[in-house]
Design a protein around this motif. Structure first.
Motif, PDB file in Angstrom:
ATOM      1  N   GLY A  47      33.379  41.488  32.064  1.00 29.72           N
ATOM      2  CA  GLY A  47      33.485  42.928  32.210  1.00 29.72           C
ATOM      3  C   GLY A  47      34.398  43.496  31.135  1.00 29.72           C
ATOM      4  N   THR A  48      34.555  44.812  31.114  1.00 28.31           N
ATOM      5  CA  THR A  48      35.425  45.447  30.125  1.00 28.31           C
ATOM      6  C   THR A  48      36.857  44.939  30.258  1.00 28.31           C
ATOM      7  N   THR A  49      37.299  44.696  31.484  1.00 36.53           N
ATOM      8  CA  THR A  49      38.655  44.199  31.724  1.00 36.53           C
ATOM      9  C   THR A  49      38.871  42.846  31.060  1.00 36.53           C
ATOM     10  N   GLY A  50      37.796  42.114  30.807  1.00 42.41           N
ATOM     11  CA  GLY A  50      37.895  40.822  30.136  1.00 42.41           C
ATOM     12  C   GLY A  50      37.929  40.921  28.621  1.00 42.41           C
ATOM     13  N   GLU A  51      38.149  42.133  28.075  1.00 45.80           N
ATOM     14  CA  GLU A  51      38.197  42.345  26.618  1.00 45.80           C
ATOM     15  C   GLU A  51      36.937  41.812  25.933  1.00 45.80           C
ATOM     16  N   THR A  52      35.810  42.000  26.593  1.00 42.51           N
ATOM     17  CA  THR A  52      34.540  41.457  26.118  1.00 42.51           C
ATOM     18  C   THR A  52      34.172  41.875  24.695  1.00 42.51           C
ATOM     19  N   PRO A  53      34.463  43.113  24.264  1.00 39.84           N
ATOM     20  CA  PRO A  53      34.094  43.480  22.895  1.00 39.84           C
ATOM     21  C   PRO A  53      34.748  42.629  21.814  1.00 39.84           C
ATOM     22  N   THR A  54      35.833  41.940  22.154  1.00 43.02           N
ATOM     23  CA  THR A  54      36.520  41.114  21.147  1.00 43.02           C
ATOM     24  C   THR A  54      36.097  39.652  21.201  1.00 43.02           C
ATOM     25  N   LEU A  55      35.178  39.312  22.079  1.00 46.60           N
ATOM     26  CA  LEU A  55      34.751  37.923  22.229  1.00 46.60           C
ATOM     27  C   LEU A  55      33.509  37.642  21.390  1.00 46.60           C
ATOM     28  N   SER A  56      33.451  36.461  20.804  1.00 53.04           N
ATOM     29  CA  SER A  56      32.264  36.060  20.057  1.00 53.04           C
ATOM     30  C   SER A  56      31.142  35.689  21.022  1.00 53.04           C
TER      31      SER A  56
END
Length: 293
Positions: A47-56
């Protein structure tokens, strides 16, 4: 039944990082055990709380597999798969390991600010491609576009594989319109921790929570009491946590929740840019609050 699995408290897991910026797998296992031990009904990864946009892409696949492994069927797992590129979401649905997932959570398309018809067609395409039931996610503070009650209800009534909505618009009238007019087996789930209790009183079926990463026992207890109609107990727990909600979201999510979890020794207070830790004055307020919690 899925409606029973996703009723109650879900928690949008943070992604712990080491001081070197790698995923902290030990910390994530510790967090998973903490929230399940606290009584949450299911967990949400990516989810967004998991900082997903920064994950490969590779890290996302590893997180899904690791979460399934460490949860070990103790509670259901929901996987976040969303983007403003509809074709990319469809492609990822085909490549992600979703056999053990209860459902997917897909955020409304962000940045491009599509029309309501564009949002409808986006979700219709995702639902057609998804091997798992789809949970809609409306969070206009992040996406830049509200998904109206009319669009949500159109999807709920017309698209078979769409089974629930995480509603985080903060608009209580919109929430009540969806609750009033939804199909009988369609779940409406709060995405706003601070107003979850009154939303549950209005007829929502549960919460996908940020705060439950830390307040796993009390938040799950508040949701359970609300769903049972025990609002004296629900109010007690709600007001016990209320200042914590304010502090947690004062600057940024997930910076706030990680500050709480760091205080508890569950994860390190580390992030990937552009997210940074909360300011020193806010951290001091959080520490003072938790010392007396």
């Amino acid at each position: 039944m899925l409606q029973q699995q996703l009723r109650g408290t879900g928690v949008a897991l943070v992604t712990p990082f080491t001081t070197q910026g790698a995923i902290d797998w030990t910390g994530l296992e510790r967090l998973i055990n903490h929230v399940i031990g606290g009584g949450v009904n299911y967990v949400v990864t990516l989810g967004t709380t998991g900082e997903t946009p920064t994950l490969s892409s590779e890290e996302k696949l590893d997180l899904i597999k690791f979460t399934f492994e460490k949860v070990n069927k103790r509670v259901p797992v929901v996987v976040g798969i969303g983007d403003y590129n509809t074709a990319d979401v469809v492609k990822r649905l085909d490549s992600c390991p979703l056999d053990e997932a209860a459902a997917i959570l897909s955020v409304a398309p962000y940045y491009s600010k599509p029309t309501q018809e564009g949002i409808f067609q986006h979700y219709k395409a995702i639902a057609a491609a998804s091997p798992k039931p789809v949970i809609l996610y409306n969070v206009p503070s992040r996406t830049g576009r509200n998904m109206t009650a009319e669009t949500t209800l159109r999807l709920a009534h017309e698209v078979k594989n769409i089974v629930a909505m995480k509603e985080a618009s903060g608009d209580m009238v919109q929430c009540m319109q969806i609750i009033r007019d939804k199909p009988k087996d369609f779940l409406v789930i709060s995405g706003d921790d601070a107003v979850a209790m009154p939303q549950l009183a209005c007829g929502m079926d549960g919460v996908i929570s940020v705060a439950a990463n830390y307040f796993a026992k009390d938040f799950s207890g508040m949701v359970k009491a609300s769903l049972e109609g025990n609002f004296e107990e629900a109010r007690r727990l709600h007001y016990k946590m209320l200042e914590g909600f304010d502090l947690m979201f004062a600057e940024n999510n997930p910076a706030g929740i990680k500050a709480f979890l760091h205080h508890a020794g569950i994860v390190d207070n580390t992030f990937r840019l552009p997210v940074v830790p909360v300011t020193v004055p806010l951290q001091a307020k959080i520490d003072a609050y938790l010392k007396n919690y």
